[in-house]
Design an enzyme around this catalytic site. Structure first.
Site, PDB file in Angstrom:
ATOM      1  N   GLU A 121       8.957  15.522  -6.808  1.00  0.00           N
ATOM      2  CA  GLU A 121       9.501  14.599  -7.803  1.00  0.00           C
ATOM      3  C   GLU A 121       8.535  13.981  -8.994  1.00  0.00           C
ATOM      4  OE1 GLU A 121      12.966  12.837  -5.024  1.00  0.00           O
ATOM      5  OE2 GLU A 121      11.950  11.491  -6.309  1.00  0.00           O
TER       6      GLU A 121
ATOM      7  N   CYS B 287       4.514  10.310 -14.044  1.00  0.00           N
ATOM      8  CA  CYS B 287       4.189  10.251 -12.678  1.00  0.00           C
ATOM      9  C   CYS B 287       4.042  11.714 -12.106  1.00  0.00           C
ATOM     10  CB  CYS B 287       4.954   9.061 -12.041  1.00  0.00           C
ATOM     11  SG  CYS B 287       4.271   8.881 -10.322  1.00  0.00           S
TER      12      CYS B 287
ATOM     13  N   CYS C 220       3.119  14.264   2.611  1.00  0.00           N
ATOM     14  CA  CYS C 220       1.617  13.798   2.402  1.00  0.00           C
ATOM     15  C   CYS C 220       1.430  13.667   3.991  1.00  0.00           C
ATOM     16  CB  CYS C 220       1.637  12.461   1.642  1.00  0.00           C
ATOM     17  SG  CYS C 220      -0.313  11.918   1.624  1.00  0.00           S
TER      18      CYS C 220
ATOM     19  N   CYS D 151       0.777   6.772   5.486  1.00  0.00           N
ATOM     20  CA  CYS D 151       1.058   5.264   5.209  1.00  0.00           C
ATOM     21  C   CYS D 151       2.450   4.846   5.506  1.00  0.00           C
ATOM     22  CB  CYS D 151       0.666   4.825   3.792  1.00  0.00           C
ATOM     23  SG  CYS D 151      -0.945   5.637   3.085  1.00  0.00           S
TER      24      CYS D 151
ATOM     25  N   CYS E  43       5.206   4.095   3.055  1.00  0.00           N
ATOM     26  CA  CYS E  43       5.516   5.061   2.045  1.00  0.00           C
ATOM     27  C   CYS E  43       6.288   6.156   2.492  1.00  0.00           C
ATOM     28  CB  CYS E  43       4.046   5.663   1.731  1.00  0.00           C
ATOM     29  SG  CYS E  43       4.208   6.938   0.469  1.00  0.00           S
TER      30      CYS E  43
ATOM     31  N   GLY F 125       2.087  12.854  -2.531  1.00  0.00           N
ATOM     32  CA  GLY F 125       0.759  13.576  -1.996  1.00  0.00           C
ATOM     33  C   GLY F 125      -0.451  12.774  -2.371  1.00  0.00           C
ATOM     34  N   GLU F 126      -1.438  13.070  -1.799  1.00  0.00           N
ATOM     35  CA  GLU F 126      -2.735  12.670  -1.706  1.00  0.00           C
ATOM     36  C   GLU F 126      -3.540  13.747  -2.955  1.00  0.00           C
ATOM     37  OE1 GLU F 126      -4.655   9.764  -1.321  1.00  0.00           O
ATOM     38  OE2 GLU F 126      -6.067  11.305  -2.469  1.00  0.00           O
TER      39      GLU F 126
ATOM     40  N   SER G 211      -4.791   8.521  -8.347  1.00  0.00           N
ATOM     41  CA  SER G 211      -4.635   7.433  -7.517  1.00  0.00           C
ATOM     42  C   SER G 211      -4.807   8.176  -6.157  1.00  0.00           C
ATOM     43  CB  SER G 211      -3.231   6.652  -7.538  1.00  0.00           C
ATOM     44  OG  SER G 211      -3.177   5.947  -6.359  1.00  0.00           O
TER      45      SER G 211
ATOM     46  N   SER H  17      -5.733   3.175  -3.779  1.00  0.00           N
ATOM     47  CA  SER H  17      -4.688   2.205  -3.098  1.00  0.00           C
ATOM     48  C   SER H  17      -5.323   1.412  -1.993  1.00  0.00           C
ATOM     49  CB  SER H  17      -3.673   3.338  -2.495  1.00  0.00           C
ATOM     50  OG  SER H  17      -3.139   3.882  -3.676  1.00  0.00           O
TER      51      SER H  17
ATOM     52  N   HIS I  88      -4.615  -1.936  -0.569  1.00  0.00           N
ATOM     53  CA  HIS I  88      -3.452  -2.617   0.030  1.00  0.00           C
ATOM     54  C   HIS I  88      -3.967  -3.532   1.244  1.00  0.00           C
ATOM     55  CE1 HIS I  88      -1.272   0.463  -1.909  1.00  0.00           C
ATOM     56  NE2 HIS I  88      -1.456   1.297  -1.135  1.00  0.00           N
TER      57      HIS I  88
ATOM     58  N   ASN J  82       8.487  -1.409  -2.315  1.00  0.00           N
ATOM     59  CA  ASN J  82      10.012  -0.689  -2.761  1.00  0.00           C
ATOM     60  C   ASN J  82      10.725  -0.204  -1.481  1.00  0.00           C
ATOM     61  OD1 ASN J  82      10.191  -1.210  -5.681  1.00  0.00           O
ATOM     62  ND2 ASN J  82       8.638   0.423  -5.559  1.00  0.00           N
TER      63      ASN J  82
ATOM     64  N   CYS K 294       8.001   3.460  -7.138  1.00  0.00           N
ATOM     65  CA  CYS K 294       6.939   4.015  -6.372  1.00  0.00           C
ATOM     66  C   CYS K 294       7.367   3.924  -4.831  1.00  0.00           C
ATOM     67  CB  CYS K 294       5.888   2.806  -6.376  1.00  0.00           C
ATOM     68  SG  CYS K 294       4.936   2.774  -7.934  1.00  0.00           S
TER      69      CYS K 294
HETATM   70  N1  SAH Z   1      -1.518   9.284  -2.359  1.00  0.00           N
HETATM   71  C1  SAH Z   1      -1.694   8.460  -3.494  1.00  0.00           C
HETATM   72  C2  SAH Z   1      -0.957   8.594  -4.870  1.00  0.00           C
HETATM   73  C3  SAH Z   1       0.443   8.769  -4.382  1.00  0.00           C
HETATM   74  S1  SAH Z   1       1.355   6.792  -3.893  1.00  0.00           S
HETATM   75  C4  SAH Z   1      -2.213   6.967  -3.416  1.00  0.00           C
HETATM   76  O1  SAH Z   1      -1.682   6.745  -2.036  1.00  0.00           O
HETATM   77  O2  SAH Z   1      -2.835   6.463  -4.109  1.00  0.00           O
HETATM   78  C5  SAH Z   1       1.234   6.048  -5.543  1.00  0.00           C
HETATM   79  C6  SAH Z   1       1.189   4.441  -5.105  1.00  0.00           C
HETATM   80  O3  SAH Z   1       2.409   3.988  -4.768  1.00  0.00           O
HETATM   81  C7  SAH Z   1       0.115   4.248  -4.003  1.00  0.00           C
HETATM   82  O4  SAH Z   1      -0.705   2.939  -4.489  1.00  0.00           O
HETATM   83  C8  SAH Z   1       0.728   3.882  -3.094  1.00  0.00           C
HETATM   84  O5  SAH Z   1       0.235   2.933  -2.224  1.00  0.00           O
HETATM   85  C9  SAH Z   1       2.274   3.284  -3.825  1.00  0.00           C
HETATM   86  N2  SAH Z   1       3.367   3.225  -2.662  1.00  0.00           N
HETATM   87  C10 SAH Z   1       3.696   4.070  -1.576  1.00  0.00           C
HETATM   88  N3  SAH Z   1       4.732   3.583  -1.363  1.00  0.00           N
HETATM   89  C11 SAH Z   1       5.360   2.614  -1.755  1.00  0.00           C
HETATM   90  C12 SAH Z   1       6.370   1.632  -1.767  1.00  0.00           C
HETATM   91  N4  SAH Z   1       7.329   1.853  -0.765  1.00  0.00           N
HETATM   92  N5  SAH Z   1       6.461   0.624  -2.284  1.00  0.00           N
HETATM   93  C13 SAH Z   1       5.573   0.254  -3.508  1.00  0.00           C
HETATM   94  N6  SAH Z   1       4.438   1.199  -3.596  1.00  0.00           N
HETATM   95  C14 SAH Z   1       4.190   2.236  -2.679  1.00  0.00           C
HETATM   96 FE1  SF4 Z   2       0.182   9.606   1.014  1.00  0.00          FE
HETATM   97 FE2  SF4 Z   2      -0.285   7.987  -1.042  1.00  0.00          FE
HETATM   98 FE3  SF4 Z   2       2.037   7.954   0.636  1.00  0.00          FE
HETATM   99 FE4  SF4 Z   2      -0.095   6.864   1.516  1.00  0.00          FE
HETATM  100  S1  SF4 Z   2       0.703   6.038  -0.130  1.00  0.00           S
HETATM  101  S2  SF4 Z   2       1.358   8.457   2.498  1.00  0.00           S
HETATM  102  S3  SF4 Z   2      -1.958   8.565   0.704  1.00  0.00           S
HETATM  103  S4  SF4 Z   2       1.340   9.319  -0.971  1.00  0.00           S
END
Ligand code: SAH
Ligand code: SF4
Length: 380
Positions: free
Chosen positions: A95, A108, A115, A119, A122, A169-170, A201, A223, A225, A302, A345
């Site tokens: 997406e 974005c 991924c 996490c 996510c 994805g990462e 990111s 990221s 957290h 979210n 996100c």
């Molecule tokens: N993998 C990379 C980039 C994609 S995620 C990374 O983790 O940085 C982009 C951002 O969205 C990251 O900061 C991630 O932690 C955040 N994110 C993921 N799931 C989320 C959620 N459910 N609510 C809010 N932010 C979230």
């Molecule tokens: Fe992958 Fe980023 Fe989601 Fe973590 S937050 S699972 S690194 S996409």
């Protein structure tokens, strides 16, 4: 016998395109012409390239193609946010989200199908890892979004002014393809987007942060957290491989290395109710980030089905925000955009599919691969 596969020129950087034409026995300037047709005029067929001779166009049609990812679905939110779902060859979908904000338009972009970092908060992580996107599929998201906005007149007059590698994805676990795509984003023959307007990111792939600082000047977001290893090990499992002390040292090196004046790193911090949003976490965060030029972006969580986490209470977010700002950390709270079309996100997959076991297997192999690449700067 099936016809030989055509080479997709969409994902070629300037250097790769020049090599392609030189190897065809053509002049280097053809690369410039063709890149402009692809990225400035959004061409998808060589016959549209009127300043390229007919014989060469014919030759190109035989061996090459310009193929963007197929649009499976497109949605527009009440707040103007747009989302595209693209089909990935071989199954799965990724997406892309466009977020308009005054004169700024941020796209974005995704880097992988799923991924492996896994996490827990996510939805992409829950989906497991399927595969890396190619540079054509990554830049193809920018190309397709551009096409949806209609013909482009000039560089700088495009609705897409900024790109964030914050989709699925990462990106640093798909380093080579992401790097090529970001080179095309920056190149005047591509999208001419300035280095401060492209942000990568990462969840913290330390050796690749160092490598990026050598290879390309773009903005970095991390990221974070969690302010301590115990909690971060739980929220971002990659922390077990690259703990906070190593990550913070890499951030310091990155900001020392980048040449532009705005060398701040954005620290992303998802606000999870009663998990990482207490005053003690804010205190630890101030200590952890001391001496690194950062701004902090608090992201209210979210929710998605079966997430197992909740969004922090509003008052806790406000207090956290206030504490950080009062202690010298420039902090913003991210407003949630496009959640009526699941474009916020972490909501970037419609149905969460449980591919955990597959992800486990892949994770082992990728972490092994990353280890091998650590000692080999030429691996990209
Ligand atoms: N993998 C990379 C980039 C994609 S995620 C990374 O983790 O940085 C982009 C951002 O969205 C990251 O900061 C991630 O932690 C955040 N994110 C993921 N799931 C989320 C959620 N459910 N609510 C809010 N932010 C979230
Ligand atoms: Fe992958 Fe980023 Fe989601 Fe973590 S937050 S699972 S690194 S996409």
């Amino acid at each position: 016998m099936s016809a030989p596969q055509k080479v997709n020129l969409l994902g070629f950087s300037r250097e790769q395109m020049e090599t392609f034409f030189l190897e065809m026995g053509e002049k280097k300037f053809r690369a410039q012409q063709v890149m402009k047709w692809i990225h400035h005029h959004q061409a998808d067929h060589f016959d549209q390239m009127t300043d390229v001779g007919k014989a060469l166009r014919q030759k190109l049609t035989e061996v090459a193609e310009i193929r963007g990812p197929k649009v499976l679905h497109e949605g527009i939110s009440r707040d103007g946010t747009r989302k595209w779902v693209f089909e990935a060859d071989g199954g799965g979908a990724v997406e892309t989200v466009f977020i308009p904000d005054g004169r700024r338009g941020t796209l974005c972009v995704s880097s992988q199908v799923g991924c492996a970092v896994d996490c827990g908060f996510c939805s992409t992580g829950k989906q497991g890892f399927q595969r890396d996107l190619t540079s054509a599929e990554i830049i193809g998201q920018v190309w397709q979004a551009g096409r949806a906005f209609g013909p482009r007149r000039n560089l700088g007059e495009h609705p897409i002014t900024n790109v964030v590698m914050m989709g699925m994805g990462e990106p640093l676990l798909n380093y080579g393809e992401v790097l090529t795509a970001m080179r095309i984003m920056k190149d005047d023959l591509g999208y001419g987007i300035g280095k401060k307007r492209i942000t990568l990111s990462t969840s913290g792939v330390v050796p690749k942060i160092d490598q990026l600082s050598q290879d390309l000047d773009v903005a970095l977001a991390v990221s974070l957290h969690a302010p301590n290893d115990e909690l971060r090990n739980e929220l971002v499992p990659l922390n077990r491989k690259y703990p906070l002390a190593e990550l913070m040292a890499a951030c310091k090196r990155y900001s020392d290395n980048i040449t532009h004046r705005h060398n701040t790193i954005t620290m992303e911090y998802v606000m999870l109710r009663d998990v990482n949003d207490k005053p003690e976490h804010a205190r630890q965060l101030v200590k952890l980030l001391n001496g690194i030029p950062v701004k902090v972006n608090l992201i209210p969580f979210n929710p998605f089905p079966h997430a197992g986490y909740e969004r922090s209470r509003k008052k806790d977010i406000l207090e956290f925000h206030k504490f950080l700002n009062n202690h010298g950390l420039l902090t913003t709270v991210r407003t949630t955009r496009g959640d009526d079309i699941d474009a916020a996100c972490g909501q970037l997959v419609g149905t969460v599919q449980d591919r955990t076991r597959r992800a486990e297997r892949w994770k082992k192999s990728v972490f092994h691969r990353t280890e091998q690449a650590d000692g080999n700067a030429a691996s990209v």
